[in-house]
Design a protein around this motif. Structure first.
Motif, PDB file in Angstrom:
ATOM      1  N   GLY A 145      85.787   5.153 -35.029  1.00  0.00           N
ATOM      2  CA  GLY A 145      85.399   4.152 -34.034  1.00  0.00           C
ATOM      3  C   GLY A 145      84.754   4.764 -32.822  1.00  0.00           C
ATOM      4  O   GLY A 145      84.116   4.072 -32.023  1.00  0.00           O
ATOM      5  N   LYS A 151      90.914   6.163 -30.435  1.00  0.00           N
ATOM      6  CA  LYS A 151      91.351   4.945 -31.120  1.00  0.00           C
ATOM      7  C   LYS A 151      91.971   3.999 -30.088  1.00  0.00           C
ATOM      8  O   LYS A 151      92.206   4.387 -28.936  1.00  0.00           O
ATOM      9  CB  LYS A 151      92.421   5.302 -32.178  1.00  0.00           C
ATOM     10  CG  LYS A 151      91.883   6.012 -33.414  1.00  0.00           C
ATOM     11  CD  LYS A 151      92.730   5.578 -34.645  1.00  0.00           C
ATOM     12  CE  LYS A 151      92.533   6.510 -35.839  1.00  0.00           C
ATOM     13  NZ  LYS A 151      93.307   7.765 -35.712  1.00  0.00           N
ATOM     14  N   LEU A 152      92.287   2.778 -30.551  1.00  0.00           N
ATOM     15  CA  LEU A 152      92.821   1.770 -29.611  1.00  0.00           C
ATOM     16  C   LEU A 152      94.045   2.281 -28.846  1.00  0.00           C
ATOM     17  O   LEU A 152      94.113   2.167 -27.613  1.00  0.00           O
ATOM     18  CB  LEU A 152      93.170   0.469 -30.378  1.00  0.00           C
ATOM     19  CG  LEU A 152      93.590  -0.721 -29.502  1.00  0.00           C
ATOM     20  CD1 LEU A 152      92.501  -1.058 -28.475  1.00  0.00           C
ATOM     21  CD2 LEU A 152      93.916  -1.940 -30.346  1.00  0.00           C
ATOM     22  N   ASP A 173      90.883  -8.665 -24.358  1.00  0.00           N
ATOM     23  CA  ASP A 173      90.732  -9.781 -25.320  1.00  0.00           C
ATOM     24  C   ASP A 173      90.892 -11.136 -24.650  1.00  0.00           C
ATOM     25  O   ASP A 173      91.516 -12.055 -25.196  1.00  0.00           O
ATOM     26  CB  ASP A 173      91.778  -9.629 -26.448  1.00  0.00           C
ATOM     27  CG  ASP A 173      91.426  -8.401 -27.319  1.00  0.00           C
ATOM     28  OD1 ASP A 173      90.240  -7.994 -27.261  1.00  0.00           O
ATOM     29  OD2 ASP A 173      92.299  -7.845 -27.968  1.00  0.00           O
ATOM     30  N   SER A 212      87.598  -5.508 -24.927  1.00  0.00           N
ATOM     31  CA  SER A 212      87.867  -6.071 -26.263  1.00  0.00           C
ATOM     32  C   SER A 212      88.522  -4.992 -27.096  1.00  0.00           C
ATOM     33  O   SER A 212      88.068  -3.833 -27.131  1.00  0.00           O
ATOM     34  CB  SER A 212      86.565  -6.484 -26.957  1.00  0.00           C
ATOM     35  OG  SER A 212      86.815  -6.568 -28.357  1.00  0.00           O
ATOM     36  N   SER A 213      89.661  -5.387 -27.735  1.00  0.00           N
ATOM     37  CA  SER A 213      90.351  -4.362 -28.536  1.00  0.00           C
ATOM     38  C   SER A 213      89.551  -4.052 -29.790  1.00  0.00           C
ATOM     39  O   SER A 213      89.663  -2.976 -30.381  1.00  0.00           O
ATOM     40  CB  SER A 213      91.732  -4.913 -28.932  1.00  0.00           C
ATOM     41  OG  SER A 213      91.533  -6.129 -29.651  1.00  0.00           O
ATOM     42  N   GLU A 214      88.666  -4.980 -30.155  1.00  0.00           N
ATOM     43  CA  GLU A 214      87.888  -4.722 -31.388  1.00  0.00           C
ATOM     44  C   GLU A 214      86.649  -3.881 -31.123  1.00  0.00           C
ATOM     45  O   GLU A 214      86.116  -3.223 -32.021  1.00  0.00           O
ATOM     46  CB  GLU A 214      87.463  -6.060 -32.009  1.00  0.00           C
ATOM     47  CG  GLU A 214      88.619  -6.818 -32.660  1.00  0.00           C
ATOM     48  CD  GLU A 214      88.280  -8.307 -32.777  1.00  0.00           C
ATOM     49  OE1 GLU A 214      87.070  -8.612 -32.640  1.00  0.00           O
ATOM     50  OE2 GLU A 214      89.194  -9.118 -32.923  1.00  0.00           O
ATOM     51  N   ALA A 215      86.172  -3.922 -29.879  1.00  0.00           N
ATOM     52  CA  ALA A 215      84.932  -3.145 -29.605  1.00  0.00           C
ATOM     53  C   ALA A 215      84.958  -2.657 -28.179  1.00  0.00           C
ATOM     54  O   ALA A 215      84.572  -3.378 -27.258  1.00  0.00           O
ATOM     55  CB  ALA A 215      83.714  -4.023 -29.842  1.00  0.00           C
ATOM     56  N   ARG A 237      79.373  -4.123 -33.873  1.00  0.00           N
ATOM     57  CA  ARG A 237      80.777  -4.273 -33.475  1.00  0.00           C
ATOM     58  C   ARG A 237      80.872  -4.925 -32.105  1.00  0.00           C
ATOM     59  O   ARG A 237      81.601  -5.885 -31.875  1.00  0.00           O
ATOM     60  CB  ARG A 237      81.463  -2.900 -33.418  1.00  0.00           C
ATOM     61  CG  ARG A 237      81.599  -2.233 -34.777  1.00  0.00           C
ATOM     62  CD  ARG A 237      82.152  -0.812 -34.597  1.00  0.00           C
ATOM     63  NE  ARG A 237      82.211  -0.118 -35.890  1.00  0.00           N
ATOM     64  CZ  ARG A 237      82.298   1.210 -36.006  1.00  0.00           C
ATOM     65  NH1 ARG A 237      82.295   1.975 -34.882  1.00  0.00           N
ATOM     66  NH2 ARG A 237      82.362   1.798 -37.199  1.00  0.00           N
ATOM     67  N   THR A 240      79.576  -8.620 -32.252  1.00  0.00           N
ATOM     68  CA  THR A 240      80.527  -9.569 -32.877  1.00  0.00           C
ATOM     69  C   THR A 240      81.684  -9.860 -31.923  1.00  0.00           C
ATOM     70  O   THR A 240      82.025 -11.017 -31.674  1.00  0.00           O
ATOM     71  CB  THR A 240      81.078  -8.913 -34.169  1.00  0.00           C
ATOM     72  OG1 THR A 240      79.988  -8.292 -34.844  1.00  0.00           O
ATOM     73  CG2 THR A 240      81.734  -9.936 -35.063  1.00  0.00           C
ATOM     74  N   ALA A 241      82.212  -8.765 -31.366  1.00  0.00           N
ATOM     75  CA  ALA A 241      83.380  -8.944 -30.465  1.00  0.00           C
ATOM     76  C   ALA A 241      82.973  -9.812 -29.280  1.00  0.00           C
ATOM     77  O   ALA A 241      83.653 -10.778 -28.917  1.00  0.00           O
ATOM     78  CB  ALA A 241      83.855  -7.579 -29.988  1.00  0.00           C
ATOM     79  N   LYS A 244      82.513 -13.295 -30.261  1.00  0.00           N
ATOM     80  CA  LYS A 244      83.802 -13.907 -30.604  1.00  0.00           C
ATOM     81  C   LYS A 244      84.496 -14.341 -29.297  1.00  0.00           C
ATOM     82  O   LYS A 244      85.030 -15.446 -29.198  1.00  0.00           O
ATOM     83  CB  LYS A 244      84.692 -12.892 -31.344  1.00  0.00           C
ATOM     84  CG  LYS A 244      85.686 -13.574 -32.309  1.00  0.00           C
ATOM     85  CD  LYS A 244      86.272 -12.536 -33.262  1.00  0.00           C
ATOM     86  CE  LYS A 244      87.776 -12.419 -32.932  1.00  0.00           C
ATOM     87  NZ  LYS A 244      88.383 -11.297 -33.636  1.00  0.00           N
TER      88      LYS A 244
END
Lengths: 418, 361, 219, 101
Positions: A145, A151-152, A173, A212-215, A237, A240-241, A244
């Motif tokens: 990532g 990482k997160l 988020d 955003s935890s996803e991106a 990524r 999309t995040a 979203k």
């Protein structure tokens, strides 16, 4: 492990377009791009002449996309591109080019040499001639990532640390926030204060923002290595995040190529405009300032200067904002020689920082920045790109110059009114 | 008659020594020789033999003959004229028909190998030269026949020197200059359309006086008269050098006597003596009268583009060539455009999505 | 082939052939360029920008100060040659007459001695440029046969034109023929060497300028 | 001057523009001597205002100017009595005197 010369040449044929054809038709071999490129001015090695870095691409254009080139090919008058040649050109196309864009500004006939290097890397990468360091960074970004393997959990740890430090909560988020911030992994690991600075500034200015935890990773080694498919996956990524979370804007952090990737290349990579706008943190700070939401107090008294990150200033257009912001917090702001869009690169952009093979050359190229700083005699150098900061610190340390380097957002945050 | 020396003729006419001195001075000037040569000319004239001269006219407009005869009615030159015994000239000869032919045969027989052959007009060669036939004999034959016995040939006028008007495109009669046919005789070309009268007589006087050919340039023209271009000796040259040009035939520039380059003057590439010797006893010459030089003493001047277009312009319009260029470019261009698009489409088709596995061999 | 025939051929058929090949080659290159097309840029450009493609087409002829300092000799020889070449080409009366006979356009000429001076400056600039191309390590490294050919075919018209005007070396008719033939040689060589830049540089500058301008930078 | 060398300029070889010829005549002006010879038409000789610079104009029977010279000399050759004429002159004088009465 299926890189091949065949794929490389096919990629080069695919990226060929009218601008490149017009550029190769116009180059008059005047050598001025070399005079504009720090990899030549500091080494005086003619092979680092920017247009020369594109010789294989020019030969392919000549052979495959011009009538007399095609005739020459039929008659066997021209040699096809060989894998050895691409291998030989790898250090020129990667190690000695940060995609800083200065040659494109200097070229009297208007050739955008940077654009062509970016395109040539599309072929070089799938031909297996990208530098080792950049390949592993790209792999880490795709698999883990982030190029530095963040990482997160690592991000969450930094968030907690900065929340403790600033006493403010760092939203994550949050659906429907105005702004979504993304960070470069260098900021997460090397300069966590940037995240704290964001929290303080946005809190002060009443900006609704979120992570955003996803991106959360902003960097895009795909565009540095020159693999658009990989770059698309990385930038998608964030898109999309952000879509979203239905944010209105995404803030590109203090990172040069991240801004280029997200703001200028992203829509073309994914093939459509975003449903949000991209704004660089300095642009946002400048907006907040003119809206009166960013009052600062006190000024740096020691002399300081600003290093213009190439991707942000010359290739991004964020030229005046850093000066306006610095005006509020500095008494003795001295412009370097060739400031603004004519700036000289830190030597580490465009993936060079991730390419160990280029370290020695990079430090030699840094002498250009050293000369600028020696002329100025400043105490501090402010910049707005985490990669620049690391490269500048590395260079300054190498030449044991005691100039401290600080990020502009951090500097502003330190001068916020309580 | 032909073996008398010129001096015999003069003394027979009771010419004083001063008259002879005047005659030599004039002849020297006529031959465009430096005045210091007058004594040498006198020396040569003493024993100069009176050559017999045969004048043959082929495809010509009689302009050259008129140029020589009319303008020098009973004058000093006429003396020279009398000094040569013009034994045959179709226009001037009183006799006609077979008598004229006989006169020519006779003249050639009598001074065989010694007479001077003057020719004006170009010679038709197509279909055996049938297009220019006199009394059943083509000019081609007549020329060859006459040239055989000539000591030297003087081609008077651009037609006989370079082919002139008959030779101009499309040249239906296959007209050629004398020098294309006669290869074994010394030929002096005296081009011009017509040549300056003084130049014709000057050349004749030179041959009469010294019995040899004057120094000739690479086109066989006497350097004394054709050595320099009109442009080099043109009194309007300073205006050319300063870039002052007349724009139309009666604009302010033309009235101020500025250079006529823009109005088509071909002076720079034309070698002749018009600017110094001038015409009509030194009265004027085309440029002085306000008209550009046509280049009439140069080969193919009829086909060298419009007389009223500047020397720097193309001879024939280039629009046709431009058209061909564009058409060819369109054809080849569309071809290569399609090829390029297919090459690029082909490359796109062969594109396999790049993953991190594709970065290493 | 005497001087007059050579001149007549040069002013006649040869000129047509040369123009045809020149036009063919240049248009062909335009086809080759534009047939490759270009992806539409989906990234929204900055709302107002100091730059534009057209601005760069003009302004890139003028250098930024620091670029000028970095490559002073190249700039000076470049400016001197190009300005000189076009002043001579466009303001000498015989050339204006030539252009008028083809296009119908014409304009006042400049005094010939002035043009003569500029021609000399232009020739000197070209010679200095050659010395620089051979001596300067970057230029020598970049240069191949095409560069030296382009240099030679560019110098010849200026040189023969100067010699013709001053009636030097050959007689005027032959030297004028040489001058016109050297221009024809230049025309024929242009589409097959870097001299295509005379047309494609405007395209290149527009693309370059447009990209910079979309990002808010005037180049 | 030193060598006494004489020289002649052939005016019909010079590219006169309109008016140049008249200008030359005016500039050189007239001197003390004027002479006319009648040989094969008139020949007019005059010394210009500049001593030693003579203007010689040969005309033909129709009085058309054939050729003009400017001679730098003490006296144009055409004026001098030819040597041979002197001998002939002596007999001519003797016979003329004999028949005088």
């Amino acid at each position: 492990m299926s890189a091949s010369l065949q794929k490389g040449l096919n990629a080069l044929r695919e990226v060929m377009d009218a601008p490149i054809a017009s550029f190769f038709s116009s180059c008059v071999h005047c050598g001025m791009c070399a005079d504009a490129c720090l990899f030549f001015t500091e080494t005086h090695d003619p092979k680092y002449t920017p247009i020369h870095k594109l010789e294989p691409l020019r030969r392919l254009w000549k052979r495959d996309y011009t009538l007399f080139g095609r005739l020459g090919k039929l008659l066997g008058l021209s040699k096809p591109l060989s894998d050895e040649e691409l291998a030989q050109w790898s250090p020129l196309v990667y190690d000695s080019c940060t995609l800083c864009g200065r040659c494109s500004l200097a070229c009297p006939v208007g050739n955008d040499i940077t654009y062509m290097v970016r395109k040539m890397r599309e072929g070089m990468s799938v031909a297996g001639h990208a530098p080792e360091g950049m390949i592993s960074a790209t792999k880490r970004t795709i698999e883990i990532g982030s190029p530095m393997g963040v990482k997160l959990p690592a991000l969450q740890a930094q968030i907690r640390a900065q929340e403790k430090e600033t006493g403010l909560t760092i939203p994550i988020d949050v659906q429907g926030a105005d702004y979504m911030a993304v960070l470069s992994s260098m900021e997460i690991i090397n300069f966590p204060e940037y995240l704290g600075a964001l929290a303080k500034i946005f809190h002060k200015a009443g900006v609704s923002w979120t992570l955003s935890s996803e991106a959360f990773e902003a960097t895009n080694s795909g565009i540095q290595i020159g693999a658009s498919d990989i770059a698309r996956e990385i930038v998608l990524r964030i898109v999309t995040a952000a879509e979203k979370l239905r944010v209105k804007h995404v803030i590109s952090p203090e990172c040069g190529h991240a801004f280029t990737a997200l703001r200028w290349e992203g829509p073309n990579l994914i093939g459509r405009p975003y449903h949000f706008s991209v704004v660089h943190i300095l642009e946002l700070l400048d907006e907040l300032r003119s809206a009166g939401k960013l009052k600062t107090v006190g000024k740096e008294d020691k002399p300081l200067t600003f290093h213009d990150p190439c991707q942000l200033v010359r290739r991004g257009g964020v030229v005046q904002q850093p000066r306006t912001l610095l005006g509020d917090v500095a008494t003795d702001f001295r412009e370097m020689s060739d400031p603004g869009i004519l700036n000289w690169c830190c030597g580490g952009g465009g993936g060079v920082s991730a390419n160990e093979r280029a370290d020695e050359l990079r430090l030699t190229a840094f002498k250009r920045k050293k000369t600028q700083l020696d002329e100025l005699g400043v105490h501090t150098m402010v910049t707005a790109c985490a990669n620049c900061r690391i490269m500048l610190e590395d260079g300054l340390e190498h030449y044991n110059m005691n100039v401290s380097v600080v990020g502009l957002t951090e500097l502003i945050a330190n001068h916020l009114e309580e | 008659m032909a073996d008398e020396t010129l001096l015999d003729v003069l003394t027979k006419r009771g010419i004083s020594r001063r008259a002879f001195l005047k005659f030599c001075a004039a002849a020297t000037s006529l031959m465009a020789l430096p005045p210091s040569m007058a004594s040498a000319v006198a020396e040569a004239l003493m024993q100069a033999r009176r050559p017999s001269v045969i004048w043959l006219s082929f495809q010509e407009c009689t302009g050259c003959t008129e140029s020589l005869t009319r303008s020098h009615s009973p004058t000093l030159e006429s003396l020279i004229f009398d000094a040569i015994s013009l034994d045959y000239h179709e226009t001037l000869i009183a006799a006609a028909g077979s008598a004229a032919e006989a006169a020519r045969e006779n003249a050639m027989k009598e001074a065989y190998g010694k007479y001077l052959l003057l020719v004006d007009g170009s010679v038709s060669t197509k279909d055996g030269g049938i297009y220019s036939t006199v009394a059943g004999k083509t000019n081609l034959e007549t020329l060859k026949e006459a040239a055989a016995g000539a000591a030297a040939i003087v081609a008077v006028g651009t037609c006989s020197s370079f082919g002139g008007l008959p030779h101009a495109n499309p040249n239906p009669t296959g007209a050629v200059p004398v020098s294309d046919i006669i290869k074994n005789k010394p030929i002096i070309n005296v081009p011009g359309c017509p040549p300056i009268p003084v130049v014709i007589t000057g050349v004749l006087t030179y041959y009469l006086t010294f019995g040899t050919l004057p120094e000739l340039d690479d086109l066989g023209r006497p350097k004394a008269f054709y050595g320099e271009s009109i442009h080099d000796r043109c009194y309007r040259r300073p205006f050319y050098d300063q870039g002052k040009f007349a724009k139309s035939f009666d604009d302010e520039g033309a009235r101020n006597g500025w250079c006529l380059f823009e109005l088509g003057c071909k002076g720079p590439i034309t070698h002749n003596a018009c600017a110094t010797t001038k015409w009509n006893q030194g009265t004027s010459f085309p440029i002085q009268s306000g008209h550009g030089c046509l280049g009439c003493s140069e080969p193919n001047f009829w086909d060298a583009g419009s007389f009223y277009q500047a020397l720097s312009t193309p001879i024939q319009p280039v629009t046709a060539a431009l058209g061909i260029g564009v058409a060819a470019a369109a054809a080849a261009g569309i071809g290569v455009a399609l090829a390029n698009r297919s090459t690029k489409a082909d490359a796109k088709a062969h594109h396999q999505t790049v993953t991190t596995n594709d970065l290493e061999k | 082939m005497d001087a007059m025939q050579l001149l007549l051929w040069a002013r006649g058929p040869a000129l047509g052939i040369a123009f045809a090949i020149f036009l063919f080659g240049m248009l062909l290159r335009l086809f080759e360029i534009y047939s490759l097309g270009r992806n539409k840029d989906l990234a929204p450009p900055r709302s107002h920008s100091p730059g534009s493609g057209w601005r760069t087409v003009v302004m890139r002829s003028f250098s930024a100060k620091s670029m000028l300092k970095a490559s002073m000799l190249t700039y000076v020889t470049g400016y001197t040659f190009h300005i000189g070449f076009f002043v001579v080409l466009l303001f000498l009366l015989p050339h204006i007459e030539l252009i008028r006979s083809i296009t119908g356009l014409h304009w006042p000429a400049l005094p010939t001695p002035f043009i003569d001076l500029i021609a000399v400056a232009s020739i000197i600039a070209l010679i200095v440029a050659l010395i620089s191309r051979v001596m300067n390590p970057v230029k020598r490294f970049l240069s191949g046969f095409g560069d030296y050919l382009a240099w030679a075919v560019t110098l010849l018209p200026l040189l023969t034109g100067y010699l013709a005007y001053h009636h030097l070396l050959l007689d005027y008719t032959r030297m004028l023929a040489m001058h016109i033939l050297s221009v024809e040689l230049l025309l024929v060589v242009i589409p097959f060497t870097k001299l295509t830049h005379m047309a494609t540089l405007f395209i290149a500058r527009w693309y370059n300028g447009d990209w910079f301008a979309r990002k808010g930078v005037a180049s | 001057m030193a060598t006494g060398e004489e020289s002649t300029i052939d005016l019909s070889r010079l590219p006169f523009g309109p008016g140049d010829h008249a200008l030359l005549v005016k500039t050189l002006g007239e001197g003390e001597v004027q002479a006319q010879l009648n040989t094969l038409g008139a020949t007019r000789v005059h010394e210009t205002a500049i001593a030693g610079v003579w203007w010689v104009t040969h005309c033909n029977a129709d009085d058309e100017v054939m050729v003009e010279f400017i001679e730098i000399t003490r006296c144009p050759a055409i004026m001098l009595t030819p040597q041979d004429d002197l001998q002939e002159g002596v007999e001519a004088l003797r016979t003329r005197l004999l028949n005088a009465e």
